[in-house]
Scaffold this motif. Structure first.
Motif, PDB file in Angstrom:
ATOM      1  N   ILE A  53       1.623   4.438   1.295  1.00 32.48           N
ATOM      2  CA  ILE A  53       1.305   5.328   2.423  1.00 32.48           C
ATOM      3  C   ILE A  53       2.101   6.621   2.267  1.00 32.48           C
ATOM      4  O   ILE A  53       1.583   7.717   2.459  1.00 32.48           O
ATOM      5  CB  ILE A  53       1.631   4.640   3.773  1.00 32.48           C
ATOM      6  N   SER A  54       3.376   6.497   1.894  1.00 29.40           N
ATOM      7  CA  SER A  54       4.228   7.680   1.688  1.00 29.40           C
ATOM      8  C   SER A  54       3.755   8.453   0.464  1.00 29.40           C
ATOM      9  O   SER A  54       3.247   7.860  -0.493  1.00 29.40           O
ATOM     10  CB  SER A  54       5.677   7.252   1.446  1.00 29.40           C
ATOM     11  N   ASP A 114       5.109  -7.954  -1.297  1.00 27.01           N
ATOM     12  CA  ASP A 114       5.388  -6.787  -2.167  1.00 27.01           C
ATOM     13  C   ASP A 114       6.269  -7.114  -3.370  1.00 27.01           C
ATOM     14  O   ASP A 114       6.340  -6.325  -4.303  1.00 27.01           O
ATOM     15  CB  ASP A 114       6.129  -5.691  -1.371  1.00 27.01           C
ATOM     16  N   ARG A 158      18.162   5.100   1.633  1.00 25.87           N
ATOM     17  CA  ARG A 158      18.740   3.908   0.980  1.00 25.87           C
ATOM     18  C   ARG A 158      20.120   4.239   0.424  1.00 25.87           C
ATOM     19  O   ARG A 158      21.047   3.420   0.521  1.00 25.87           O
ATOM     20  CB  ARG A 158      17.836   3.425  -0.160  1.00 25.87           C
ATOM     21  N   SER A 182      12.056  -4.712  -5.294  1.00 22.59           N
ATOM     22  CA  SER A 182      13.396  -4.854  -5.878  1.00 22.59           C
ATOM     23  C   SER A 182      14.423  -4.187  -4.972  1.00 22.59           C
ATOM     24  O   SER A 182      15.589  -4.566  -4.957  1.00 22.59           O
ATOM     25  CB  SER A 182      13.444  -4.217  -7.262  1.00 22.59           C
ATOM     26  N   LEU A 183      13.979  -3.184  -4.211  1.00 23.54           N
ATOM     27  CA  LEU A 183      14.834  -2.408  -3.291  1.00 23.54           C
ATOM     28  C   LEU A 183      15.974  -1.726  -4.035  1.00 23.54           C
ATOM     29  O   LEU A 183      16.998  -1.406  -3.433  1.00 23.54           O
ATOM     30  CB  LEU A 183      15.376  -3.285  -2.142  1.00 23.54           C
ATOM     31  N   LEU A 191       0.860  -1.185   0.000  1.00 23.25           N
ATOM     32  CA  LEU A 191       0.000   0.000   0.000  1.00 23.25           C
ATOM     33  C   LEU A 191       0.897   1.237   0.000  1.00 23.25           C
ATOM     34  O   LEU A 191       1.873   1.284   0.750  1.00 23.25           O
ATOM     35  CB  LEU A 191      -0.867  -0.020   1.266  1.00 23.25           C
TER      36      LEU A 191
HETATM   37  N1  LIG Z   1       8.573   4.097   3.059  1.00 24.29           N
HETATM   38  C1  LIG Z   1       7.601   3.362   2.518  1.00 24.29           C
HETATM   39  N2  LIG Z   1       6.391   3.917   2.283  1.00 24.29           N
HETATM   40  C2  LIG Z   1       5.391   3.176   1.791  1.00 24.29           C
HETATM   41  O1  LIG Z   1       4.196   3.750   1.587  1.00 24.29           O
HETATM   42  C3  LIG Z   1       5.602   1.834   1.475  1.00 24.29           C
HETATM   43  N3  LIG Z   1       4.598   1.079   0.946  1.00 24.29           N
HETATM   44  C4  LIG Z   1       6.906   1.297   1.712  1.00 24.29           C
HETATM   45  N4  LIG Z   1       7.173   0.021   1.421  1.00 24.29           N
HETATM   46  C5  LIG Z   1       8.524  -0.493   1.379  1.00 24.29           C
HETATM   47  O2  LIG Z   1       9.137  -0.254   0.120  1.00 24.29           O
HETATM   48  C6  LIG Z   1       9.440  -1.507  -0.503  1.00 24.29           C
HETATM   49  C7  LIG Z   1       9.261  -1.429  -1.989  1.00 24.29           C
HETATM   50  O3  LIG Z   1      10.353  -0.741  -2.502  1.00 24.29           O
HETATM   51  P1  LIG Z   1      10.750  -0.796  -4.067  1.00 24.29           P
HETATM   52  O4  LIG Z   1       9.487  -0.569  -4.827  1.00 24.29           O
HETATM   53  O5  LIG Z   1      11.361  -2.101  -4.325  1.00 24.29           O
HETATM   54  O6  LIG Z   1      11.729   0.316  -4.214  1.00 24.29           O
HETATM   55  C8  LIG Z   1       8.467  -2.469   0.143  1.00 24.29           C
HETATM   56  O7  LIG Z   1       8.850  -3.782   0.047  1.00 24.29           O
HETATM   57  C9  LIG Z   1       8.500  -1.972   1.574  1.00 24.29           C
HETATM   58  O8  LIG Z   1       9.681  -2.376   2.214  1.00 24.29           O
HETATM   59  N5  LIG Z   1       7.872   2.084   2.238  1.00 24.29           N
END
Ligand SMILES: Nc1nc(O)c(N)c(N[C@@H]2O[C@H](COP(=O)(O)O)[C@@H](O)[C@H]2O)n1
Ligand SMILES: NC(=O)C1=CN([C@@H]2O[C@H](COP(=O)(O)OP(=O)(O)OC[C@H]3O[C@@H](n4cnc5c(N)ncnc54)[C@H](OP(=O)(O)O)[C@@H]3O)[C@@H](O)[C@H]2O)C=CC1
Length: 220
Positions: free
Chosen positions: A25-26, A54, A38, A57-58, A23
């Motif tokens: 949220i940010s 999810d 990161r 890929s990070l 989801l």
């Molecule tokens: N900081 C943050 N805000 C949100 O709203 C989120 N949903 C997440 N999720 C984190 O980001 C990962 C996905 O990252 P990439 O798309 O691979 O760059 C996910 O797995 C959560 O760890 N974080």
């Protein structure tokens, strides 16, 4: 090693819905802040629950910020996965960043080999569940000094339980997610009597929410 936990939650403390689907949220500004965190990290770690939910890929991070701090390369990606449940075609296995699979003796040797073949370095720590203290020590010996923990709630709880967290930053988005089964910032079994001690260091309004940052007063 310096360990920063960063996550985004709703006003009611949830990381995702009760369906445990990813989801947003940010908002854009907070995602840019996460990219900077990161970029400053040597490695980013998630639990296998987050990989299964999810398929991250990070790989997103702020390259300019990384070059400003004179760090070359790409932050490594780390999964805590006691039984080797990470799919071998997970997005984590794409791209050039080093991958570490933190696992336990519960993962059969042939499954560990399959992860190695997929490009991961396998760190075995713990009998049934990843021993995070041992696993993080091994990561430190591998040269990882700054570790960013992104979640989910089970992994974050265990990091606090093992007294491994130095800093916590949380983005609180202006929404209520609800649901008793929705993941929260810290799940696990919960603390009783003795709770991690936090000192609030920073409050910042961002997007339609707020970022809070705490220092964790670790024992010993
Ligand atoms: N900081 C943050 N805000 C949100 O709203 C989120 N949903 C997440 N999720 C984190 O980001 C990962 C996905 O990252 P990439 O798309 O691979 O760059 C996910 O797995 C959560 O760890 N974080
Ligand atoms: N909003 C946000 O910022 C974020 C949201 N999320 C959301 O969170 C949810 C996933 O969170 P959650 O279900 O809590 O899963 P986690 O990502 O925290 O992974 C938990 C799993 O990790 C494995 N694990 C291995 N060793 C340990 C250990 N020592 N301590 C704890 N866990 C360990 C366990 O599985 P096993 O025993 O099989 O190894 C455990 O079930 C998803 O919905 C995702 O979208 C995730 C990250 C950030």
């Amino acid at each position: 090693m310096h360990v920063l936990v960063n996550a985004a939650m709703s006003v009611d403390g949830k990381l995702a819905t009760y369906r445990r689907e990813q989801l947003r949220i940010s908002g854009d500004a907070d995602f840019a802040r996460v990219d900077r965190r990161r970029a400053e990290a040597d490695a980013v770690v998630v639990g296998v629950g987050t990989v299964l939910a999810d398929d991250p890929s990070l790989l997103r991070f702020d390259r300019e910020r990384r070059s400003e701090i004179e760090t070359t390369g790409v932050p490594a990606r780390v999964v805590a996965d006691s039984q080797g449940r990470t799919p071998l075609d997970a997005a984590l296995f794409s791209g050039d960043a080093p991958i570490y699979l933190l696992t336990s003796e519960a993962t059969p040797p042939e499954r560990r080999d399959a992860f190695r073949d997929a490009g991961a370095q396998v760190i075995v720590a713990g009998t049934d569940r990843v021993d995070l203290t041992d696993a993080f020590d091994t990561l430190e010996h591998e040269g990882i000094e700054r570790l960013l923990v992104e979640g989910g709630g089970e992994l974050i709880f265990s990091c606090f339980e093992a007294n491994l967290v130095d800093e916590l930053s949380v983005y609180i988005g202006s929404l209520i997610i609800g649901g008793r089964d929705a993941p929260t910032l810290a799940d696990g079994n919960g603390f009783l009597g003795s709770f991690p001690e936090l000192t609030l260091r920073r409050v910042e309004r961002l997007d339609d929410g707020v970022v809070l940052r705490w220092r964790v007063e670790n024992e010993g």
